[in-house]
Scaffold this motif. Structure first.
Motif, PDB file in Angstrom:
ATOM      1  N   ASP A  72       0.768  -1.051  -0.080  1.00 24.25           N
ATOM      2  CA  ASP A  72      -0.017  -0.026   0.152  1.00 24.25           C
ATOM      3  C   ASP A  72       0.819   1.221   0.084  1.00 24.25           C
ATOM      4  O   ASP A  72       1.533   1.626   0.945  1.00 24.25           O
ATOM      5  CB  ASP A  72      -1.045   0.110   1.135  1.00 24.25           C
ATOM      6  N   ASN A  73       1.112   1.873  -1.208  1.00 23.49           N
ATOM      7  CA  ASN A  73       1.894   2.853  -1.447  1.00 23.49           C
ATOM      8  C   ASN A  73       1.620   4.052  -0.486  1.00 23.49           C
ATOM      9  O   ASN A  73       2.516   4.835  -0.041  1.00 23.49           O
ATOM     10  CB  ASN A  73       2.241   3.342  -2.687  1.00 23.49           C
ATOM     11  N   THR A  74       0.295   4.309  -0.422  1.00 20.95           N
ATOM     12  CA  THR A  74      -0.085   5.659   0.338  1.00 20.95           C
ATOM     13  C   THR A  74       0.240   5.356   1.751  1.00 20.95           C
ATOM     14  O   THR A  74       0.519   6.414   2.518  1.00 20.95           O
ATOM     15  CB  THR A  74      -1.718   5.800   0.159  1.00 20.95           C
ATOM     16  N   LYS A  75       0.418   4.236   2.271  1.00 21.41           N
ATOM     17  CA  LYS A  75       0.665   3.958   3.901  1.00 21.41           C
ATOM     18  C   LYS A  75       1.987   3.425   3.951  1.00 21.41           C
ATOM     19  O   LYS A  75       2.212   3.140   5.310  1.00 21.41           O
ATOM     20  CB  LYS A  75      -0.427   3.041   4.257  1.00 21.41           C
ATOM     21  N   ASN A  76       2.972   3.257   2.859  1.00 20.47           N
ATOM     22  CA  ASN A  76       3.921   2.643   3.172  1.00 20.47           C
ATOM     23  C   ASN A  76       4.237   1.353   3.735  1.00 20.47           C
ATOM     24  O   ASN A  76       5.077   1.272   4.742  1.00 20.47           O
ATOM     25  CB  ASN A  76       5.080   3.618   3.673  1.00 20.47           C
ATOM     26  N   THR A  77       3.055   0.609   3.881  1.00 21.35           N
ATOM     27  CA  THR A  77       2.769  -0.607   4.361  1.00 21.35           C
ATOM     28  C   THR A  77       2.796  -1.866   3.395  1.00 21.35           C
ATOM     29  O   THR A  77       2.150  -1.757   2.470  1.00 21.35           O
ATOM     30  CB  THR A  77       1.435  -0.586   5.139  1.00 21.35           C
ATOM     31  N   VAL A  78       3.497  -2.726   3.952  1.00 25.13           N
ATOM     32  CA  VAL A  78       3.457  -4.039   2.911  1.00 25.13           C
ATOM     33  C   VAL A  78       2.880  -5.166   3.881  1.00 25.13           C
ATOM     34  O   VAL A  78       2.850  -4.967   5.017  1.00 25.13           O
ATOM     35  CB  VAL A  78       5.206  -4.459   2.586  1.00 25.13           C
ATOM     36  N   PHE A  79       2.055  -6.090   3.203  1.00 22.36           N
ATOM     37  CA  PHE A  79       1.465  -6.927   4.009  1.00 22.36           C
ATOM     38  C   PHE A  79       1.928  -8.401   3.215  1.00 22.36           C
ATOM     39  O   PHE A  79       2.008  -8.375   1.961  1.00 22.36           O
ATOM     40  CB  PHE A  79      -0.131  -6.908   3.497  1.00 22.36           C
ATOM     41  N   LEU A  80       2.153  -9.270   4.066  1.00 21.98           N
ATOM     42  CA  LEU A  80       2.263 -10.493   3.862  1.00 21.98           C
ATOM     43  C   LEU A  80       1.244 -11.547   4.036  1.00 21.98           C
ATOM     44  O   LEU A  80       0.945 -11.725   5.410  1.00 21.98           O
ATOM     45  CB  LEU A  80       3.685 -11.322   4.558  1.00 21.98           C
ATOM     46  N   GLN A  81       0.601 -12.108   3.045  1.00 23.39           N
ATOM     47  CA  GLN A  81      -0.442 -13.026   3.370  1.00 23.39           C
ATOM     48  C   GLN A  81      -0.072 -14.544   3.369  1.00 23.39           C
ATOM     49  O   GLN A  81       0.366 -14.824   2.392  1.00 23.39           O
ATOM     50  CB  GLN A  81      -1.717 -12.704   2.241  1.00 23.39           C
ATOM     51  N   MET A  82      -0.117 -14.986   4.576  1.00 25.33           N
ATOM     52  CA  MET A  82       0.110 -16.391   4.752  1.00 25.33           C
ATOM     53  C   MET A  82      -1.148 -17.338   4.747  1.00 25.33           C
ATOM     54  O   MET A  82      -2.075 -17.057   5.457  1.00 25.33           O
ATOM     55  CB  MET A  82       1.153 -16.411   5.597  1.00 25.33           C
ATOM     56  N   THR A  83      -1.002 -18.359   3.700  1.00 24.27           N
ATOM     57  CA  THR A  83      -1.950 -19.346   3.917  1.00 24.27           C
ATOM     58  C   THR A  83      -1.410 -20.725   3.814  1.00 24.27           C
ATOM     59  O   THR A  83      -0.046 -21.057   3.921  1.00 24.27           O
ATOM     60  CB  THR A  83      -2.981 -19.335   2.689  1.00 24.27           C
ATOM     61  N   SER A  84      -2.107 -21.546   4.181  1.00 24.45           N
ATOM     62  CA  SER A  84      -1.784 -23.066   4.411  1.00 24.45           C
ATOM     63  C   SER A  84      -0.668 -23.233   5.232  1.00 24.45           C
ATOM     64  O   SER A  84       0.268 -23.781   4.844  1.00 24.45           O
ATOM     65  CB  SER A  84      -1.651 -23.689   3.195  1.00 24.45           C
ATOM     66  N   LEU A  85      -0.522 -22.507   6.218  1.00 26.52           N
ATOM     67  CA  LEU A  85       0.543 -22.386   7.200  1.00 26.52           C
ATOM     68  C   LEU A  85       0.904 -23.776   7.825  1.00 26.52           C
ATOM     69  O   LEU A  85       0.415 -24.706   7.846  1.00 26.52           O
ATOM     70  CB  LEU A  85       0.358 -21.428   8.414  1.00 26.52           C
ATOM     71  N   LYS A  86       2.233 -23.941   8.053  1.00 28.34           N
ATOM     72  CA  LYS A  86       2.837 -25.121   8.199  1.00 28.34           C
ATOM     73  C   LYS A  86       3.624 -25.071   9.588  1.00 28.34           C
ATOM     74  O   LYS A  86       4.361 -24.008   9.843  1.00 28.34           O
ATOM     75  CB  LYS A  86       3.805 -25.772   7.283  1.00 28.34           C
ATOM     76  N   PRO A  87       3.900 -26.272  10.260  1.00 26.67           N
ATOM     77  CA  PRO A  87       4.869 -26.040  11.458  1.00 26.67           C
ATOM     78  C   PRO A  87       6.032 -25.362  11.235  1.00 26.67           C
ATOM     79  O   PRO A  87       6.866 -24.759  11.933  1.00 26.67           O
ATOM     80  CB  PRO A  87       4.740 -27.219  11.975  1.00 26.67           C
ATOM     81  N   GLU A  88       6.652 -25.724   9.978  1.00 26.81           N
ATOM     82  CA  GLU A  88       7.952 -25.425   9.467  1.00 26.81           C
ATOM     83  C   GLU A  88       7.964 -23.874   9.074  1.00 26.81           C
ATOM     84  O   GLU A  88       8.909 -23.348   8.889  1.00 26.81           O
ATOM     85  CB  GLU A  88       8.667 -26.194   8.487  1.00 26.81           C
TER      86      GLU A  88
END
Length: 117
Positions: A72-88
Motif C-alpha cells: 500500500d504505497n499510500t501508507k508505506n505498508t507491506v502485507f504478507l498474506q500467509m495461507t496453508s501455514l505449516k509448522p515449519e
C-alpha cells in the motif's frame, strides 16, 4: 530516521492463514524492495518474500504457492498474506527495507509466528 513497525504475528494452527503488516516510516527511497525474512530457532535468517517499489515481487521457493505480498504505497505498508501455514513456517518474521541503489538494508524488530501441528 527509518523505522519499520511489524504486526500480526501470533500462534495459529497448521492450515490456518495469517497476515503480517509492516509500516515503513522515515525513508525517502525512490527505488527499494520492502519485504520479509524469517529466522527459525537454531537456523539462519532466510528470505521469504519481497515487493519492489516498481511493483514486481519475488518469493522463496518454500512459500511461493502459499504466500502473497502486497504494498500500500499510500501508507508505506507491506502485507504478507500467509495461507496453508505449516509448522515449519514457525519463525520470527522480520520486515526488511533495502535500497536497491546502495543495497543498504533496514530491519524491523520482528514478529513471532508460531504454527502448531
Amino acid at each position: 530516521q527509518v523505522h519499520l513497525a511489524e504486526s500480526g504475528g501470533r500462534l495459529v494452527q497448521a492450515g490456518d492463514s495469517l497476515r503480517l503488516s509492516c509500516t515503513a516510516s522515515g525513508h525517502t527511497l525512490s527505488r527499494y524492495v520492502l519485504g520479509w525474512h524469517r529466522q527459525a530457532p537454531g537456523k539462519e535468517r532466510e528470505f521469504v518474500a519481497g515487493i519492489f517499489s516498481t511493483g514486481g515481487s519475488t518469493f522463496a521457493e518454500p512459500v511461493k504457492d502459499r504466500f502473497t505480498i502486497s504494498l500500500d504505497n499510500t501508507k508505506n505498508t507491506v502485507f504478507l498474506q500467509m495461507t496453508s501455514l505449516k509448522p515449519e513456517d514457525t519463525a520470527v518474521y522480520y520486515c526488511n527495507l533495502r535500497d536497491v541503489i546502495t543495497m543498504y538494508e533496514y530491519w524491523g524488530q520482528g514478529t513471532q509466528v508460531t504454527v502448531s501441528s
